[in-house]
Design an enzyme around this catalytic site. Structure first.
Site, PDB file in Angstrom:
ATOM      1  N   LYS A  16      35.237 -11.306 -33.110  1.00  0.00           N
ATOM      2  CA  LYS A  16      36.379 -12.232 -33.056  1.00  0.00           C
ATOM      3  C   LYS A  16      36.544 -12.967 -34.392  1.00  0.00           C
ATOM      4  O   LYS A  16      37.477 -13.755 -34.550  1.00  0.00           O
ATOM      5  CB  LYS A  16      36.155 -13.297 -31.969  1.00  0.00           C
ATOM      6  CG  LYS A  16      35.817 -12.759 -30.604  1.00  0.00           C
ATOM      7  CD  LYS A  16      37.049 -12.334 -29.872  1.00  0.00           C
ATOM      8  CE  LYS A  16      36.744 -11.934 -28.442  1.00  0.00           C
ATOM      9  NZ  LYS A  16      37.208 -10.586 -28.123  1.00  0.00           N
ATOM     10  N   LYS A  66      21.307  -9.561 -39.511  1.00  0.00           N
ATOM     11  CA  LYS A  66      20.982 -10.936 -39.909  1.00  0.00           C
ATOM     12  C   LYS A  66      19.671 -11.022 -40.700  1.00  0.00           C
ATOM     13  O   LYS A  66      19.514 -11.896 -41.546  1.00  0.00           O
ATOM     14  CB  LYS A  66      20.946 -11.856 -38.685  1.00  0.00           C
ATOM     15  CG  LYS A  66      22.340 -12.095 -38.099  1.00  0.00           C
ATOM     16  CD  LYS A  66      22.314 -13.049 -36.922  1.00  0.00           C
ATOM     17  CE  LYS A  66      23.726 -13.249 -36.365  1.00  0.00           C
ATOM     18  NZ  LYS A  66      23.778 -14.238 -35.297  1.00  0.00           N
ATOM     19  N   GLY A 130      16.400 -14.871 -31.989  1.00  0.00           N
ATOM     20  CA  GLY A 130      17.016 -15.424 -33.197  1.00  0.00           C
ATOM     21  C   GLY A 130      17.877 -16.653 -32.929  1.00  0.00           C
ATOM     22  O   GLY A 130      17.867 -17.610 -33.715  1.00  0.00           O
ATOM     23  N   ALA A 131      18.613 -16.650 -31.821  1.00  0.00           N
ATOM     24  CA  ALA A 131      19.511 -17.784 -31.542  1.00  0.00           C
ATOM     25  C   ALA A 131      18.705 -19.057 -31.295  1.00  0.00           C
ATOM     26  O   ALA A 131      19.048 -20.137 -31.792  1.00  0.00           O
ATOM     27  CB  ALA A 131      20.403 -17.463 -30.339  1.00  0.00           C
ATOM     28  N   ASN A 151      10.173 -18.249 -22.354  1.00  0.00           N
ATOM     29  CA  ASN A 151      10.513 -16.871 -22.706  1.00  0.00           C
ATOM     30  C   ASN A 151       9.725 -15.872 -21.881  1.00  0.00           C
ATOM     31  O   ASN A 151       8.615 -16.147 -21.437  1.00  0.00           O
ATOM     32  CB  ASN A 151      10.255 -16.620 -24.199  1.00  0.00           C
ATOM     33  CG  ASN A 151      10.954 -15.370 -24.686  1.00  0.00           C
ATOM     34  OD1 ASN A 151      12.121 -15.138 -24.336  1.00  0.00           O
ATOM     35  ND2 ASN A 151      10.275 -14.548 -25.468  1.00  0.00           N
ATOM     36  N   ALA A 155       4.184 -15.359 -25.814  1.00  0.00           N
ATOM     37  CA  ALA A 155       3.707 -15.625 -27.181  1.00  0.00           C
ATOM     38  C   ALA A 155       4.845 -16.090 -28.094  1.00  0.00           C
ATOM     39  O   ALA A 155       4.645 -16.940 -28.958  1.00  0.00           O
ATOM     40  CB  ALA A 155       3.047 -14.375 -27.747  1.00  0.00           C
ATOM     41  N   TYR A 220      29.250 -15.428 -24.615  1.00  0.00           N
ATOM     42  CA  TYR A 220      30.629 -15.873 -24.360  1.00  0.00           C
ATOM     43  C   TYR A 220      31.486 -14.697 -23.908  1.00  0.00           C
ATOM     44  O   TYR A 220      31.162 -13.541 -24.132  1.00  0.00           O
ATOM     45  CB  TYR A 220      31.237 -16.519 -25.617  1.00  0.00           C
ATOM     46  CG  TYR A 220      31.162 -15.646 -26.837  1.00  0.00           C
ATOM     47  CD1 TYR A 220      30.067 -15.744 -27.695  1.00  0.00           C
ATOM     48  CD2 TYR A 220      32.142 -14.707 -27.119  1.00  0.00           C
ATOM     49  CE1 TYR A 220      29.965 -14.930 -28.802  1.00  0.00           C
ATOM     50  CE2 TYR A 220      32.055 -13.892 -28.233  1.00  0.00           C
ATOM     51  CZ  TYR A 220      30.964 -14.010 -29.065  1.00  0.00           C
ATOM     52  OH  TYR A 220      30.854 -13.191 -30.158  1.00  0.00           O
TER      53      TYR A 220
HETATM   54  P1  NDP Z   1      17.513 -11.738 -29.577  1.00  0.00           P
HETATM   55  O1  NDP Z   1      17.603 -10.282 -29.337  1.00  0.00           O
HETATM   56  O2  NDP Z   1      16.950 -12.238 -30.850  1.00  0.00           O
HETATM   57  O3  NDP Z   1      16.621 -12.405 -28.406  1.00  0.00           O
HETATM   58  C1  NDP Z   1      16.863 -12.056 -27.074  1.00  0.00           C
HETATM   59  C2  NDP Z   1      16.069 -12.998 -26.157  1.00  0.00           C
HETATM   60  O4  NDP Z   1      16.485 -12.740 -24.819  1.00  0.00           O
HETATM   61  C3  NDP Z   1      14.558 -12.799 -26.212  1.00  0.00           C
HETATM   62  O5  NDP Z   1      13.932 -14.038 -26.076  1.00  0.00           O
HETATM   63  C4  NDP Z   1      14.294 -11.898 -24.990  1.00  0.00           C
HETATM   64  O6  NDP Z   1      13.011 -12.069 -24.443  1.00  0.00           O
HETATM   65  C5  NDP Z   1      15.324 -12.462 -24.032  1.00  0.00           C
HETATM   66  N1  NDP Z   1      15.713 -11.517 -22.975  1.00  0.00           N
HETATM   67  C6  NDP Z   1      16.466 -10.393 -23.097  1.00  0.00           C
HETATM   68  N2  NDP Z   1      16.651  -9.816 -21.899  1.00  0.00           N
HETATM   69  C7  NDP Z   1      15.995 -10.588 -20.989  1.00  0.00           C
HETATM   70  C8  NDP Z   1      15.819 -10.511 -19.583  1.00  0.00           C
HETATM   71  N3  NDP Z   1      16.344  -9.521 -18.869  1.00  0.00           N
HETATM   72  N4  NDP Z   1      15.098 -11.481 -18.981  1.00  0.00           N
HETATM   73  C9  NDP Z   1      14.555 -12.501 -19.694  1.00  0.00           C
HETATM   74  N5  NDP Z   1      14.695 -12.616 -21.045  1.00  0.00           N
HETATM   75  C10 NDP Z   1      15.411 -11.677 -21.677  1.00  0.00           C
HETATM   76  O7  NDP Z   1      18.981 -12.315 -29.306  1.00  0.00           O
HETATM   77  P2  NDP Z   1      19.663 -13.603 -29.963  1.00  0.00           P
HETATM   78  O8  NDP Z   1      18.689 -14.715 -29.894  1.00  0.00           O
HETATM   79  O9  NDP Z   1      20.252 -13.244 -31.260  1.00  0.00           O
HETATM   80  O10 NDP Z   1      20.886 -13.848 -28.959  1.00  0.00           O
HETATM   81  C11 NDP Z   1      20.685 -14.370 -27.660  1.00  0.00           C
HETATM   82  C12 NDP Z   1      22.024 -14.589 -26.976  1.00  0.00           C
HETATM   83  O11 NDP Z   1      22.756 -15.586 -27.662  1.00  0.00           O
HETATM   84  C13 NDP Z   1      22.906 -13.345 -26.927  1.00  0.00           C
HETATM   85  O12 NDP Z   1      23.500 -13.264 -25.654  1.00  0.00           O
HETATM   86  C14 NDP Z   1      23.979 -13.620 -27.953  1.00  0.00           C
HETATM   87  O13 NDP Z   1      25.216 -13.029 -27.597  1.00  0.00           O
HETATM   88  C15 NDP Z   1      24.068 -15.133 -27.895  1.00  0.00           C
HETATM   89  N6  NDP Z   1      24.574 -15.705 -29.149  1.00  0.00           N
HETATM   90  C16 NDP Z   1      25.742 -16.389 -29.118  1.00  0.00           C
HETATM   91  C17 NDP Z   1      26.279 -16.925 -30.260  1.00  0.00           C
HETATM   92  C18 NDP Z   1      27.563 -17.671 -30.190  1.00  0.00           C
HETATM   93  O14 NDP Z   1      28.162 -17.931 -31.241  1.00  0.00           O
HETATM   94  N7  NDP Z   1      28.015 -18.069 -29.029  1.00  0.00           N
HETATM   95  C19 NDP Z   1      25.610 -16.766 -31.566  1.00  0.00           C
HETATM   96  C20 NDP Z   1      24.340 -16.068 -31.486  1.00  0.00           C
HETATM   97  C21 NDP Z   1      23.855 -15.538 -30.313  1.00  0.00           C
HETATM   98  P3  NDP Z   1      11.741 -11.246 -25.013  1.00  0.00           P
HETATM   99  O15 NDP Z   1      11.322 -11.974 -26.254  1.00  0.00           O
HETATM  100  O16 NDP Z   1      10.741 -11.338 -23.937  1.00  0.00           O
HETATM  101  O17 NDP Z   1      12.221  -9.857 -25.288  1.00  0.00           O
END
Ligand code: NDP
Length: 276
Positions: A16, A66, A130-131, A151, A155, A220
Site C-alpha cells: 500500500k 529488512k 522483527g515487529a 512467544n 528463548a 491489517y
Molecule cells: P516475524 O516473522 O519476524 O515474527 C513472527 C512472530 O510470530 C514470531 O514471534 C513467531 O513465533 C510468531 N508466530 C507466527 N506464527 C505463530 C503461531 N501460529 N502461533 C504463535 N506465534 C506465531 O514477523 P514480524 O515481527 O515482522 O511481523 C509480525 C506481524 O506484524 C505480521 O503480521 C506483520 O504483518 C505485522 N506488521 C505490521 C506492520 C504494520 O505497519 N501494521 C509493520 C510490521 C509488521 P516464533 O518465534 O515461535 O516462530
C-alpha cells in the site's frame, strides 16, 4: 525535478506504500514519484544500486529485505540498530542513512490516534519477531508500568526481555511462553505475531484482558482476526488492527525524507477494512 522514491520487497504487488506516499505528496504539495520495486531474492543490493544510479532519493523496505537493508546501510539510526532491521533508507551521495519507523508508528497510532496512553499501563506483547523488536524502544519510552513479551519460542521472548531491561532497567520486563500467562490481566494487548496472516488462533486465556482493555492486532486489512475475535469474546470493545501503524510509519518516513509531516487520517480512513 521530481524526486523518486520506491518500496522494495518480494512479493511487492500487495504493498500500500505507493498509495500512501502519493496521497501524502498530494496533501503536502511535494513533487515526488513513488513506485514499487520487485527485488529479486538474493539480489537486494543490485536492485537498490540500480535505483540509486537512476537518481532514487529513498526507499521503504518490506519483507524479506529488512535485514539486507540493515547490512546495506552506511549509517544506522538508533531505532534501526535496536530493531536489527531497516524499513526506510535515504540516499545522499555515497551515504545510505537507515531507519526503522515501525515501532514509532505503532506507538504513535496507539497513543495519538487511538488516544490510549501507555504510561503506567500493563502491556502484553505477543510475538518476539522483527515487529516486536522494533517496537521495544518506543514502547519503553512511554513508561508502561510493566511489559510482558510472550512467544511460542520461549528463548526469543527471553532474549528480547533481556534486551529491553538493558535499555530501561527501571521498567519491569519479562519474557514468557504462552503457558506462563497465569491469569494476570493487561490493559493493552498487542498481537505482534504473524498468526493472523494465516488466520491462526493463539492459546490465550480470556483473563489476559483487563476490564476496559485495548486489543491491537498489528496485522491489517484482515477484518476480525482470530486474536481480535478472542478479545471480543472476552468482552473487549476497543479492538484495532495495524492500519494506523502502517500509515504512521509511512508518515515518519515521509517527514524524514521531505521535512514535512502529513496528516494520516484520510489515508487511514481509506485503507481501513471494517472489523466485522
Ligand atoms: P516475524 O516473522 O519476524 O515474527 C513472527 C512472530 O510470530 C514470531 O514471534 C513467531 O513465533 C510468531 N508466530 C507466527 N506464527 C505463530 C503461531 N501460529 N502461533 C504463535 N506465534 C506465531 O514477523 P514480524 O515481527 O515482522 O511481523 C509480525 C506481524 O506484524 C505480521 O503480521 C506483520 O504483518 C505485522 N506488521 C505490521 C506492520 C504494520 O505497519 N501494521 C509493520 C510490521 C509488521 P516464533 O518465534 O515461535 O516462530
Amino acid at each position: 525535478m521530481t524526486d523518486r522514491y520506491a518500496v522494495i520487497g518480494n512479493p511487492i504487488e500487495q504493498s500500500k506504500s505507493p498509495f500512501i506516499h502519493t496521497a501524502f505528496a498530494q496533501v503536502t504539495g511535494q513533487d515526488i514519484d513513488y513506485t514499487k520495486v520487485l527485488g529479486p531474492l538474493g539480489g537486494f543490493a543490485q536492485a537498490v544500486d540500480a535505483f540509486r544510479a537512476a537518481g532514487g532519493k529513498g526507499m521503504n523496505v518490506t519483507a524479506p529485505f529488512k535485514l539486507d537493508a540493515f547490512d546495506y546501510a552506511t549509517d544506522l539510526a538508533p531505532g534501526a540498530q535496536m530493531a536489527g532491521a531497516v524499513n526506510a533508507m535515504k540516499f545522499e551521495g555515497e551515504r545510505v542513512y537507515a531507519e526503522n519507523f515501525d515501532g514509532v508508528g505503532l506507538v504513535r497510532d496507539v497513543v495519538h490516534n487511538l488516544r490510549c496512553p501507555l504510561r503506567g499501563r500493563r502491556v502484553l506483547v505477543l510475538g518476539a519477531g522483527g515487529a516486536t523488536r522494533g517496537a521495544l524502544l518506543p514502547l519503553l519510552a512511554e513508561q508502561p508500568a510493566q511489559l510482558v513479551i510472550v512467544n511460542r519460542t520461549l528463548a526469543k521472548a527471553e532474549e528480547l526481555a533481556l534486551l529491553a531491561r538493558q535499555q530501561r532497567g527501571s521498567i519491569p520486563v519479562s519474557g514468557l511462553g504462552y503457558t506462563g500467562l497465569t491469569g494476570q490481566p493487561f490493559d493493552v494487548v498487542f498481537n505482534a505475531t504473524s498468526a493472523s496472516l494465516s488466520a491462526e488462533s493463539l492459546p490465550l486465556p480470556a483473563s489476559v484482558f483487563a476490564p476496559g482493555a485495548v486489543a491491537y492486532d498489528l496485522t491489517y486489512g484482515k477484518g476480525l482476526t482470530p486474536f481480535l475475535k478472542l478479545a471480543q469474546q472476552a468482552g473487549v470493545t476497543r479492538l484495532h488492527d495495524g492500519v494506523g501503524m502502517l500509515a504512521e510509519q509511512a508518515a515518519e518516513a515521509f517527514a524524514w525524507w521531505r521535512g514535512v509531516r502529513p496528516d494520516t487520517s484520510d489515508v487511514i480512513r481509506q485503507l481501513t477494512v471494517p472489523l466485522l
